[in-house]
Design a protein around this motif. Sequence first.
Motif, short mmCIF file in Angstrom:
data_model
loop_
_atom_site.label_atom_id
_atom_site.label_comp_id
_atom_site.label_asym_id
_atom_site.label_seq_id
_atom_site.Cartn_x
_atom_site.Cartn_y
_atom_site.Cartn_z
N TRP A 1 -8.04 6.31 -2.31
CA TRP A 1 -8.17 5.44 -1.13
C TRP A 1 -7.03 5.72 -0.17
CZ3 TRP A 1 -9.97 -0.26 -1.94
CH2 TRP A 1 -11.16 -0.28 -2.67
N SER A 2 -7.29 5.54 1.11
CA SER A 2 -6.24 5.68 2.13
C SER A 2 -5.31 4.48 2.07
CB SER A 2 -6.87 5.76 3.52
OG SER A 2 -7.42 4.50 3.88
N GLU A 3 -4.13 4.65 2.64
CA GLU A 3 -3.18 3.54 2.71
C GLU A 3 -3.80 2.36 3.44
OE1 GLU A 3 1.25 3.55 3.99
OE2 GLU A 3 0.81 5.59 3.32
N ALA B 1 0.83 -1.21 0.00
CA ALA B 1 0.00 0.00 0.00
C ALA B 1 0.87 1.26 0.00
CB ALA B 1 -0.94 -0.01 1.20
N ARG B 2 1.95 1.25 0.78
CA ARG B 2 2.84 2.41 0.80
C ARG B 2 3.46 2.62 -0.58
NH1 ARG B 2 5.70 4.90 4.97
NH2 ARG B 2 3.69 4.64 6.00
N THR C 1 -9.32 2.60 -7.32
CA THR C 1 -8.87 2.79 -5.94
C THR C 1 -8.19 4.14 -5.74
OG1 THR C 1 -6.78 1.64 -6.37
CG2 THR C 1 -8.61 0.31 -5.51
N ALA C 2 -8.27 5.01 -6.72
CA ALA C 2 -7.69 6.35 -6.57
C ALA C 2 -8.35 7.05 -5.40
CB ALA C 2 -7.89 7.16 -7.85
N ARG D 1 -1.93 -2.08 -8.67
CA ARG D 1 -3.01 -1.44 -7.92
C ARG D 1 -4.29 -1.53 -8.75
NH1 ARG D 1 -2.79 4.61 -5.26
NH2 ARG D 1 -4.96 4.67 -4.56
N LEU E 1 -6.22 0.56 1.19
CA LEU E 1 -5.49 -0.18 0.17
C LEU E 1 -4.87 -1.45 0.75
CD1 LEU E 1 -3.81 2.80 -1.70
CD2 LEU E 1 -5.57 1.27 -2.63
N TRP F 1 2.19 1.83 -3.40
CA TRP F 1 1.16 2.31 -4.31
C TRP F 1 0.92 3.81 -4.18
CZ3 TRP F 1 -3.11 -1.95 -3.41
CH2 TRP F 1 -2.79 -3.09 -4.18
N VAL F 2 1.09 4.35 -2.97
CA VAL F 2 0.74 5.76 -2.76
C VAL F 2 1.95 6.69 -2.69
CG1 VAL F 2 -1.40 5.18 -1.58
CG2 VAL F 2 0.65 5.62 -0.22
N ASP F 3 3.15 6.14 -2.56
CA ASP F 3 4.35 6.96 -2.35
C ASP F 3 5.42 6.55 -3.36
OD1 ASP F 3 6.76 8.07 -1.42
OD2 ASP F 3 6.23 7.81 0.69
#
Length: 197
Positions: free
Chosen positions: A174-176, A54-55, A171-172, A167, A179, A57-59
């Motif tokens: 979404w919070s970590e 998840a990290r 899911t755009a 991903r 996710l 995916w978002v970072d």
Amino acid sequence: MSEDHSHLGDMEVRVRALQSLLEQQGLVDAAALDELVALYEHEVGPQNGAKVVARAWVDEAYAARLFDDATPAIAELGFSGRQGEHMVALANTPEVHNMVVCTLCSCYPWSVLGLPPTWYKTPAYRAKAVADPRGVLEDFGIALPEATRIRVWDSTAEVRYLVVPMRPAGTAGWSEEALAAIVTRDSMIGTGLPVAA
């Protein structure tokens, strides 16, 4: 007085009987066993790997560190040791799907995936993953496009792998935490996909 175990499955009855016998013989301390089970249920397990995915995916900066040198990147989130000392992260893409096997035994990154599933250690999985990886994925209910190449990675005592699945669409934003909840253990082995509702 005997206990009624009729509501338990055959395997659970066997496990309880074995545990009881080991405790009676003084070979296992019940409190220590409970502590070990709690450790693997709450501190070590696929929920750790899901947080890593998840990290990533978002970072983007974290993802770059993860794919460059996974061991310290995973340690940034507090996960290390227990067969996770030498980690490599593999990114699934539309072009390449990664799948992990240990052909010699059952090398597995416990720190991020917890205890290995029983099927991971079977000779049938170990052989078929190498000879027919697309067939293995079909066994798990995964049908990939023919154009997607499947790459099989052989885990060893020196190197263990974590698959970072793609991903899922939709899911755009979404919070970590949200996710991480859709990342499955099997998706981090490469035999499954994230489960988005």
